[in-house]
Write a protein that holds these residues in place. Structure first.
Motif, PDB file in Angstrom:
ATOM      1  N   VAL A 162       7.359 -76.553 -21.545  1.00 59.37           N
ATOM      2  CA  VAL A 162       8.120 -76.138 -20.457  1.00 59.37           C
ATOM      3  C   VAL A 162       9.103 -74.985 -20.930  1.00 59.37           C
ATOM      4  O   VAL A 162      10.184 -75.463 -21.333  1.00 59.37           O
ATOM      5  CB  VAL A 162       8.651 -77.327 -19.739  1.00 59.37           C
ATOM      6  N   GLY A 163       8.938 -73.977 -20.930  1.00 66.29           N
ATOM      7  CA  GLY A 163       9.927 -72.903 -21.240  1.00 66.29           C
ATOM      8  C   GLY A 163      10.096 -73.002 -22.774  1.00 66.29           C
ATOM      9  O   GLY A 163       9.074 -72.861 -23.425  1.00 66.29           O
ATOM     10  N   GLU A 164      11.371 -73.172 -23.200  1.00 66.25           N
ATOM     11  CA  GLU A 164      11.543 -73.300 -24.623  1.00 66.25           C
ATOM     12  C   GLU A 164      11.421 -74.815 -25.066  1.00 66.25           C
ATOM     13  O   GLU A 164      11.613 -75.264 -26.571  1.00 66.25           O
ATOM     14  CB  GLU A 164      12.842 -73.060 -25.083  1.00 66.25           C
ATOM     15  N   LEU A 165      11.172 -75.604 -24.290  1.00 66.77           N
ATOM     16  CA  LEU A 165      11.113 -77.199 -24.394  1.00 66.77           C
ATOM     17  C   LEU A 165       9.576 -77.557 -24.757  1.00 66.77           C
ATOM     18  O   LEU A 165       8.623 -77.376 -23.916  1.00 66.77           O
ATOM     19  CB  LEU A 165      11.560 -78.165 -23.193  1.00 66.77           C
ATOM     20  N   HIS A 166       9.434 -78.009 -25.855  1.00 68.22           N
ATOM     21  CA  HIS A 166       7.970 -78.173 -26.570  1.00 68.22           C
ATOM     22  C   HIS A 166       8.089 -79.957 -26.351  1.00 68.22           C
ATOM     23  O   HIS A 166       9.047 -80.841 -26.781  1.00 68.22           O
ATOM     24  CB  HIS A 166       7.642 -77.912 -27.759  1.00 68.22           C
ATOM     25  N   TRP A 167       7.081 -80.835 -25.974  1.00 69.87           N
ATOM     26  CA  TRP A 167       6.850 -82.020 -25.960  1.00 69.87           C
ATOM     27  C   TRP A 167       5.453 -82.450 -26.280  1.00 69.87           C
ATOM     28  O   TRP A 167       4.325 -81.968 -26.434  1.00 69.87           O
ATOM     29  CB  TRP A 167       7.028 -82.563 -24.436  1.00 69.87           C
ATOM     30  N   ALA A 168       5.273 -83.576 -27.133  1.00 67.86           N
ATOM     31  CA  ALA A 168       4.095 -84.192 -27.394  1.00 67.86           C
ATOM     32  C   ALA A 168       4.277 -85.912 -27.192  1.00 67.86           C
ATOM     33  O   ALA A 168       5.183 -86.394 -27.284  1.00 67.86           O
ATOM     34  CB  ALA A 168       3.951 -84.039 -28.742  1.00 67.86           C
ATOM     35  N   PHE A 169       3.111 -86.244 -26.815  1.00 67.13           N
ATOM     36  CA  PHE A 169       2.951 -87.885 -26.336  1.00 67.13           C
ATOM     37  C   PHE A 169       1.863 -88.375 -27.139  1.00 67.13           C
ATOM     38  O   PHE A 169       0.576 -87.659 -27.291  1.00 67.13           O
ATOM     39  CB  PHE A 169       2.894 -87.963 -24.834  1.00 67.13           C
ATOM     40  N   VAL A 170       2.014 -89.667 -27.653  1.00 64.47           N
ATOM     41  CA  VAL A 170       0.585 -90.193 -28.237  1.00 64.47           C
ATOM     42  C   VAL A 170       0.679 -91.625 -27.564  1.00 64.47           C
ATOM     43  O   VAL A 170       1.728 -92.359 -27.278  1.00 64.47           O
ATOM     44  CB  VAL A 170       0.921 -90.559 -29.769  1.00 64.47           C
ATOM     45  N   GLY A 171      -0.579 -91.995 -27.130  1.00 67.02           N
ATOM     46  CA  GLY A 171      -0.692 -93.124 -26.516  1.00 67.02           C
ATOM     47  C   GLY A 171      -2.250 -93.373 -26.089  1.00 67.02           C
ATOM     48  O   GLY A 171      -3.082 -92.744 -26.701  1.00 67.02           O
ATOM     49  N   ASP A 172      -2.548 -94.598 -25.349  1.00 67.19           N
ATOM     50  CA  ASP A 172      -3.788 -94.924 -25.117  1.00 67.19           C
ATOM     51  C   ASP A 172      -4.567 -94.200 -24.049  1.00 67.19           C
ATOM     52  O   ASP A 172      -5.792 -94.351 -23.657  1.00 67.19           O
ATOM     53  CB  ASP A 172      -4.010 -96.527 -24.935  1.00 67.19           C
ATOM     54  N   ALA A 173      -3.662 -93.518 -23.241  1.00 64.57           N
ATOM     55  CA  ALA A 173      -4.007 -92.549 -22.092  1.00 64.57           C
ATOM     56  C   ALA A 173      -2.979 -91.534 -21.834  1.00 64.57           C
ATOM     57  O   ALA A 173      -1.977 -91.591 -22.368  1.00 64.57           O
ATOM     58  CB  ALA A 173      -4.117 -93.468 -20.859  1.00 64.57           C
ATOM     59  N   ALA A 174      -3.517 -90.522 -21.273  1.00 70.86           N
ATOM     60  CA  ALA A 174      -2.804 -89.092 -20.851  1.00 70.86           C
ATOM     61  C   ALA A 174      -1.421 -89.729 -20.187  1.00 70.86           C
ATOM     62  O   ALA A 174      -1.581 -90.724 -19.276  1.00 70.86           O
ATOM     63  CB  ALA A 174      -3.451 -88.301 -20.019  1.00 70.86           C
ATOM     64  N   PRO A 175      -0.385 -89.195 -20.552  1.00 65.80           N
ATOM     65  CA  PRO A 175       0.742 -89.458 -19.622  1.00 65.80           C
ATOM     66  C   PRO A 175       0.909 -89.318 -18.258  1.00 65.80           C
ATOM     67  O   PRO A 175       0.306 -88.444 -17.544  1.00 65.80           O
ATOM     68  CB  PRO A 175       2.024 -88.699 -20.303  1.00 65.80           C
ATOM     69  N   GLU A 176       1.632 -90.157 -17.444  1.00 67.14           N
ATOM     70  CA  GLU A 176       2.064 -90.058 -16.052  1.00 67.14           C
ATOM     71  C   GLU A 176       3.377 -90.082 -15.964  1.00 67.14           C
ATOM     72  O   GLU A 176       4.240 -90.637 -16.290  1.00 67.14           O
ATOM     73  CB  GLU A 176       1.194 -91.340 -15.420  1.00 67.14           C
ATOM     74  N   TRP A 177       3.669 -88.527 -15.186  1.00 70.01           N
ATOM     75  CA  TRP A 177       5.020 -88.148 -15.313  1.00 70.01           C
ATOM     76  C   TRP A 177       5.871 -88.966 -14.212  1.00 70.01           C
ATOM     77  O   TRP A 177       5.622 -88.841 -12.895  1.00 70.01           O
ATOM     78  CB  TRP A 177       5.261 -86.763 -15.360  1.00 70.01           C
ATOM     79  N   VAL A 178       7.205 -89.382 -14.418  1.00 67.06           N
ATOM     80  CA  VAL A 178       7.970 -89.584 -13.256  1.00 67.06           C
ATOM     81  C   VAL A 178       9.134 -88.999 -13.346  1.00 67.06           C
ATOM     82  O   VAL A 178       9.914 -88.988 -14.596  1.00 67.06           O
ATOM     83  CB  VAL A 178       8.579 -91.500 -13.754  1.00 67.06           C
ATOM     84  N   ASN A 179       9.649 -88.263 -12.390  1.00 67.18           N
ATOM     85  CA  ASN A 179      10.594 -87.392 -12.445  1.00 67.18           C
ATOM     86  C   ASN A 179      11.661 -87.474 -11.318  1.00 67.18           C
ATOM     87  O   ASN A 179      12.302 -86.597 -11.021  1.00 67.18           O
ATOM     88  CB  ASN A 179       9.865 -85.865 -12.374  1.00 67.18           C
ATOM     89  N   ASP A 180      11.581 -88.642 -10.761  1.00 68.57           N
ATOM     90  CA  ASP A 180      12.557 -88.810  -9.638  1.00 68.57           C
ATOM     91  C   ASP A 180      13.767 -90.015 -10.203  1.00 68.57           C
ATOM     92  O   ASP A 180      14.191 -90.478  -9.122  1.00 68.57           O
ATOM     93  CB  ASP A 180      12.051 -89.354  -8.457  1.00 68.57           C
ATOM     94  N   LEU A 181      13.851 -90.338 -11.408  1.00 62.03           N
ATOM     95  CA  LEU A 181      14.808 -91.346 -11.776  1.00 62.03           C
ATOM     96  C   LEU A 181      16.038 -90.781 -12.008  1.00 62.03           C
ATOM     97  O   LEU A 181      17.343 -91.395 -11.534  1.00 62.03           O
ATOM     98  CB  LEU A 181      14.453 -91.874 -13.204  1.00 62.03           C
ATOM     99  N   LEU A 182      16.248 -89.375 -12.310  1.00 62.63           N
ATOM    100  CA  LEU A 182      17.357 -88.508 -12.528  1.00 62.63           C
ATOM    101  C   LEU A 182      17.408 -87.419 -11.653  1.00 62.63           C
ATOM    102  O   LEU A 182      16.183 -86.736 -11.698  1.00 62.63           O
ATOM    103  CB  LEU A 182      17.864 -88.561 -13.889  1.00 62.63           C
ATOM    104  N   PRO A 183      18.521 -86.509 -11.505  1.00 62.56           N
ATOM    105  CA  PRO A 183      18.396 -85.307 -10.854  1.00 62.56           C
ATOM    106  C   PRO A 183      18.105 -84.307 -11.832  1.00 62.56           C
ATOM    107  O   PRO A 183      18.178 -84.640 -13.211  1.00 62.56           O
ATOM    108  CB  PRO A 183      19.856 -85.012 -10.319  1.00 62.56           C
ATOM    109  N   GLU A 184      17.571 -83.296 -11.563  1.00 65.48           N
ATOM    110  CA  GLU A 184      16.948 -82.392 -12.404  1.00 65.48           C
ATOM    111  C   GLU A 184      15.909 -82.758 -13.534  1.00 65.48           C
ATOM    112  O   GLU A 184      15.861 -81.844 -14.228  1.00 65.48           O
ATOM    113  CB  GLU A 184      18.338 -81.610 -13.328  1.00 65.48           C
ATOM    114  N   SER A 185      15.233 -83.625 -13.197  1.00 69.63           N
ATOM    115  CA  SER A 185      14.221 -84.024 -14.158  1.00 69.63           C
ATOM    116  C   SER A 185      13.046 -82.942 -14.080  1.00 69.63           C
ATOM    117  O   SER A 185      12.928 -82.392 -13.187  1.00 69.63           O
ATOM    118  CB  SER A 185      13.402 -85.614 -13.750  1.00 69.63           C
ATOM    119  N   LEU A 186      12.166 -82.809 -15.190  1.00 67.26           N
ATOM    120  CA  LEU A 186      11.213 -82.115 -15.183  1.00 67.26           C
ATOM    121  C   LEU A 186       9.926 -82.562 -14.775  1.00 67.26           C
ATOM    122  O   LEU A 186       9.698 -83.773 -14.917  1.00 67.26           O
ATOM    123  CB  LEU A 186      10.985 -81.613 -16.795  1.00 67.26           C
ATOM    124  N   GLN A 187       9.027 -81.691 -14.231  1.00 68.45           N
ATOM    125  CA  GLN A 187       7.541 -82.403 -13.960  1.00 68.45           C
ATOM    126  C   GLN A 187       6.833 -81.673 -14.910  1.00 68.45           C
ATOM    127  O   GLN A 187       6.213 -80.401 -14.310  1.00 68.45           O
ATOM    128  CB  GLN A 187       7.235 -82.104 -12.657  1.00 68.45           C
TER     129      GLN A 187
END
Length: 200
Positions: A162-187
């Motif tokens: 996302v822009g200059e932010l790179h992310w990686a996730f390892v798990g047993d299934a693809a990540p499900e994003w939660v972006n309403d816990l804090l203001p200005e969270s990314l999706q």
């Protein structure tokens, strides 16, 4: 971070000891914010109270959630991310590109040469870090030298940007994003699936 405040009484003893070991105020704030965000996400997922979760810290600094939960925390510059899972492995890594960081020596250290550009480096680096966090039996990133990844929609890793932010996730299934816990969270977008070619 402002919502958390300066009170650290809700941290466990192990968390307070690690918090006290950080010299800079910014790093301490990141640690507290990450721990509180982990509790918020665990509470959202389980239906429990955030303060009811007692989180520990292992020898490598990884977050240990009470069974059956697992949690992974990552931060980069002003960004903080948390991943949680129930009865399955989980690892998350964030890396922000910076013109002040020369990624080439890091690529050499990680055995990622030849690495033609920053995008290639950050893809392999974040995937390796997330893999490390998801496997507590691995105690050093240096053991992942030479680890390569190939596209695979089934995972077990997913990586994106996302822009200059790179992310990686390892798990047993693809990540499900939660972006309403804090203001200005990314999706973030779902990201590309990857599988290791030669795991350590």
């Amino acid at each position: 971070m402002a919502a958390v405040g300066d009170d650290t009484a809700w941290l466990t003893q192990a968390e307070r000891e690690r918090w006290a070991g950080f010299a800079g105020a910014a790093r301490r704030q990141q640690f507290v914010a990450g721990r509180w965000l982990a509790r918020l996400l665990l509470a959202r997922t389980s239906g429990a109270n955030p303060a009811s979760f007692s989180l520990a810290v292992d020898a490598e600094g990884r977050c240990i959630a009470p069974p059956p939960w697992r949690a992974s925390i990552s931060h980069s510059v002003g960004w903080i991310g948390v991943a949680v899972a129930r009865d399955s492995r989980v690892g998350l890594d964030l890396q922000t590109e910076s013109v002040r960081r020369d990624w080439r020596p890091l690529a050499v250290f990680a055995g990622l040469e030849p690495c033609p550009d920053a995008a290639c480096f950050y893809r392999h680096w974040t995937l390796a870090e997330a893999w490390l966090k998801a496997h507590p039996d691995i105690t050093s990133l240096s053991t992942l030298r030479g680890l390569r990844w190939q596209p695979d929609a089934a995972g077990p890793a997913w990586q994106g940007q996302v822009g200059e932010l790179h992310w990686a996730f390892v798990g047993d299934a693809a990540p499900e994003w939660v972006n309403d816990l804090l203001p200005e969270s990314l999706q973030p977008a779902p990201g590309q699936g990857w599988s290791p070619i030669r795991p350590a």
